[in-house]
Design an enzyme around this catalytic site. Structure first.
Site, mmCIF file in Angstrom:
data_model
loop_
_atom_site.group_PDB
_atom_site.id
_atom_site.type_symbol
_atom_site.label_atom_id
_atom_site.label_comp_id
_atom_site.label_asym_id
_atom_site.label_seq_id
_atom_site.Cartn_x
_atom_site.Cartn_y
_atom_site.Cartn_z
ATOM 1 N N GLY A 54 113.315 60.321 -6.097
ATOM 2 C CA GLY A 54 113.628 59.105 -5.359
ATOM 3 C C GLY A 54 113.328 57.865 -6.177
ATOM 4 O O GLY A 54 113.295 57.897 -7.410
ATOM 5 N N SER A 55 113.076 56.782 -5.495
ATOM 6 C CA SER A 55 112.883 55.497 -6.143
ATOM 7 C C SER A 55 111.509 55.389 -6.790
ATOM 8 O O SER A 55 110.567 56.120 -6.440
ATOM 9 C CB SER A 55 113.043 54.363 -5.125
ATOM 10 N N GLY A 78 107.896 56.658 -5.568
ATOM 11 C CA GLY A 78 107.207 57.555 -6.487
ATOM 12 C C GLY A 78 105.762 57.136 -6.705
ATOM 13 O O GLY A 78 104.860 57.982 -6.812
ATOM 14 N N GLU A 123 110.496 62.653 -10.211
ATOM 15 C CA GLU A 123 111.803 62.363 -10.819
ATOM 16 C C GLU A 123 112.292 61.066 -10.194
ATOM 17 O O GLU A 123 112.884 61.065 -9.122
ATOM 18 C CB GLU A 123 112.792 63.507 -10.553
#
Length: 512
Positions: free
Chosen positions: A243-244, A248, A265
């Site tokens: 995600g963003s 994160g 990720e």
């Protein structure tokens, strides 16, 4: 524009669907309904009963019981279960790909390609199940054997994003499964139906093999409740999050505070360097797919183009001409290259970014418009944008999940690499050049600082055989191929003394 929804029944999707699964479908009386809206037309497709805290506890408890069994199953036998899941996915490739397109808006060939990626990962994981190697190490002590081995980790929480609603789950879940872990999947609330469909396909295999409940689990619900519980739960050994960057950071903070493991990720701000020695026609095709594919909603989307000043004008003219030929419309239709953004909020983010670009002094060379008319009434269709910018612009430093391509000019390779590396993110990168020295410089320690570096190929479309992930604010995680499996296991160093004396390491004499 109309979309055929009749195929949903073949995937087990009804008008209303339970959103929690631990071997059985759970639906609490007080569960709230999540409406699923397709960005193709803006219509409601179905709804999902979201998981409650009570559902969460049932899922986690069942997963812990299942782990005690699953970790004792020999890895090749776990691989056989994954092989059967891959075979079942093959049967549903077209239908599942169509559902991916319906829910998130990528064109049908990309939707089917994503399902193929799941199948490929299953095949990879089957082979991996016989290759979970440890090392034998030379001991400094006589009649001693020193080696390392790998054991299953536990319950793995997988939090996926909307843009690859099924492939990213497979990167984690199928690898984790052959490693002996059990999985709890929390999909994006924008794409819950694909998760339900996949869970039903997997469940068919699990039940046919007589396996216990709780090996593959599902929780659909808000990040503020279900997601937060996963982050704080010590029973979840690893949280894999896609995600963003802001989210994160939150994952890392909460999982780290309990000394848990996280695999991140996060965002990409990917650049292609186009050298004066580039094959411009190859570069053009790579940029078009990299920047326009999935409507700019890939982590590996090409967002920056670093072009040598000697070919800048020529290449930009070719690029604008190519953009004008991009068919935009219903992603189910043959010939369409770009479908809608996932929702209106994504369109608003794109328009806000373009507003910021202009305020900083940048300019739009092509596109960046909201498409209007009956065909585009849902408000999610835009024209892909080509913009001129500078590396120091705030808008260029941040990732906007939309089809915006920033053009930057350079004079020499040192400057190009500095521009390439001059953003906080470090996922994917590429150079187009027929000059071997330029290519090797870019791929060397003085070159790209990204987790993925390519030469004469674009930034997106990574193969599963390599470890996927990035550096810097992209999070440092690795999924899919190579030795990424090690994240889902715990390493154990073992020493065996097969002699009759007790020598100590480093030659220490104690009590003698």
């Amino acid at each position: 524009m109309k979309v055929d929804l009749s195929f949903l029944k073949e995937l087990g999707i009804g008008e209303k669907n339970a959103g929690a699964h631990n071997g059985e479908w759970l639906q609490s009386p007080d569960a709230s309904l999540l409406e699923v809206i397709t960005p193709i037309t803006g219509e409601t497709v179905a709804s999902v009963y979201q998981a409650t805290p009570q559902d969460y506890e049932k899922v986690v408890a069942e997963s812990r019981k299942a782990f005690k069994y699953w970790r004792t199953v020999p890895a090749p036998k776990r691989g056989e279960v994954v092989r059967l899941i891959g075979e079942e996915l093959r049967k549903y490739k077209h239908l599942l790909g169509k559902l991916v397109t319906l829910e998130m808006g990528k064109i049908l060939p990309e939707g089917e390609g994503e399902v193929q990626e799941m199948i490929d990962i299953a095949d990879f994981a089957v082979g991996l199940s016989r290759q979970l190697y440890g090392l034998t190490i030379a001991s400094e002590r006589e009649r001693h054997r020193l080696y390392e081995q790998w054991h299953p980790l536990g319950t793995v929480g997988v939090i996926t994003a909307f843009n690859f609603p099924v492939a990213v789950w497979s990167w984690n879940a199928l690898i984790a499964a052959v490693c002996g872990d059990v999985v709890i999947w929390k999909p994006s609330s924008d794409t819950p139906l694909t998760a339900i469909a996949v869970q039903k396909i997997v469940d068919k295999v699990v039940k046919a093999q007589g396996l216990p409940n709780g090996i593959f689990n599902l929780l659909i619900g808000p990040g503020s409740t279900v997601g937060q519980m996963m982050l704080e739960d010590k029973r979840i050994s690893l949280v894999s999050f896609t995600g963003s960057i802001p989210m994160g950071r939150r994952v890392a903070e909460h999982v780290g505070s309990r000394l848990g493991k996280s695999l991140l990720e996060l965002g990409g701000n990917n650049a292609i360097i186009i050298s004066e020695n580039a094959n411009l026609e190859m570069a053009l095709r790579a940029v078009l797919f990299g920047a326009v594919g999935t409507a700019g909603q890939r982590c590996t989307t090409t967002r920056r183009l670093v072009i040598h000043e000697s070919v800048y004008e020529t290449f930009v003219n070719k690029l604008i001409a190519a953009y004008k030929q991009v068919p935009i419309g219903n992603p189910m239709d043959a010939g369409v290259i770009m479908g809608p953004l996932v929702k209106r909020e994504a369109v608003a983010d794109m328009m806000e970014a373009l507003k910021g670009l202009k305020e900083e002094g940048g300019g739009i060379l092509y596109g960046g418009e909201l498409l209007e008319g009956e065909e585009y009434a849902c408000g999610c269709y835009v024209t892909p944008c080509i913009a001129e910018a500078k590396i120091g612009y705030k808008v260029v430093q941040n990732e906007t999940f939309a089809p915006i391509l920033y053009l930057l000019k350079y004079k020499d390779l040192d400057e190009a690499i500095e521009i390439q590396n001059g953003v906080p993110q470090g996922l994917s990168s590429a150079i187009f050049s027929t000059n071997m020295m330029e290519v090797e410089r870019f791929l060397g320690p003085e070159g790209s600082d990204c987790g993925i570096a390519n030469a004469n190929i674009g930034t997106s479309g990574a193969e599963i055989g390599g470890a996927f992930g990035g550096e810097k604010e992209t999070g440092g995680g690795r999924e899919s191929g190579s030795d990424a499996w090690k994240a889902y296991m715990r390493r154990q160093t073992v020493t065996i003394n097969w002699g009759s004396s007790l020598p100590l390491a480093q030659g220490i004499k104690f009590g003698e």
